[in-house]
Design a protein around this motif. Sequence first.
Motif, PDB file in Angstrom:
ATOM      1  N   PRO A 149       0.834  -1.101   0.171  1.00 24.52           N
ATOM      2  CA  PRO A 149       0.045   0.045  -0.005  1.00 24.52           C
ATOM      3  C   PRO A 149       0.944   1.134   0.113  1.00 24.52           C
ATOM      4  O   PRO A 149       1.993   1.291   0.721  1.00 24.52           O
ATOM      5  CB  PRO A 149      -0.954  -0.190   1.348  1.00 24.52           C
ATOM      6  CG  PRO A 149      -0.693  -1.597   1.668  1.00 24.52           C
ATOM      7  CD  PRO A 149       0.553  -2.167   1.232  1.00 24.52           C
TER       8      PRO A 149
ATOM      9  N   ALA B  66      -2.641  -0.795  -2.757  1.00 28.17           N
ATOM     10  CA  ALA B  66      -3.853  -0.307  -2.456  1.00 28.17           C
ATOM     11  C   ALA B  66      -3.352   1.270  -2.243  1.00 28.17           C
ATOM     12  O   ALA B  66      -2.215   1.596  -1.691  1.00 28.17           O
ATOM     13  CB  ALA B  66      -4.509  -0.670  -1.245  1.00 28.17           C
TER      14      ALA B  66
ATOM     15  N   SER C 253      -8.133   4.838   1.706  1.00 25.96           N
ATOM     16  CA  SER C 253      -8.662   3.555   2.187  1.00 25.96           C
ATOM     17  C   SER C 253      -8.421   4.077   3.805  1.00 25.96           C
ATOM     18  O   SER C 253      -7.367   4.158   4.196  1.00 25.96           O
ATOM     19  CB  SER C 253      -7.798   2.279   2.073  1.00 25.96           C
ATOM     20  OG  SER C 253      -8.489   1.412   2.931  1.00 25.96           O
TER      21      SER C 253
END
Length: 229
Positions: free
Chosen positions: A142, A199, A204
């Motif tokens: 990420p 990600a 998020s």
Amino acid sequence: MAFTDRFGGASQPPYGGLNLGGSGEDPDRIAANFHLIAETFGVQPDAVVRVSQVHGRDVHVVAPGDELPIRSMPKADGLVTTRSDVVLAVRAADCLPVLLYADGVIGAAHSGRKGMYVGIVPATVDAMRALGASGITAVLGPYACGKCYEVPEAMRAEVAERVPASYSETSWGTPAIDVAAGVTAQLAELDVEVVDATACTIESENLYSYRREGPESGRMAGLIKLAAR
């Protein structure tokens, strides 16, 4: 190997559950989270090896026989080893964690914009090959994606001059840098296979993001251990 998120540990709000660094949180809670990491990987807590990350190009080799824990934490942004009794850990909260493996050698790198610019991931690959690695695979974790990581125009131009693939634009049309795209291009030049497990940390809320949360952001980690033979 694993990339952590913000769930499952001893941390308290606003740091979520599994904060592995940053400032402001009780150090005992961070230590408890690293104990959980060690238990999950089946090693002693001292065997979860970290370095003092400084956005540079230095790589620390965890050699056979090195005493654990490392008493004077080295300043480095890459780790490599041939040992199967340690977990290599790099922490991030928008920068790109990269985990690398080959037959008998593993590595981990913390690559933000500065690290990509100076080449920390290529340096980590070089250190692994010096230990005999071939057929290396890199797993990208990420990070703040190229559609969200806004930077000044002059910064984008400077970075893209050295790493053209990092040139990006935000989803709202302003200059941006895509660290994962830049690192992927660097790895391609080194004939390293890339697995995309990215990600966006900014998008998020399951992930820590310094850009989104500021000083109260915790830290995630990329973690890798060599299987015992």
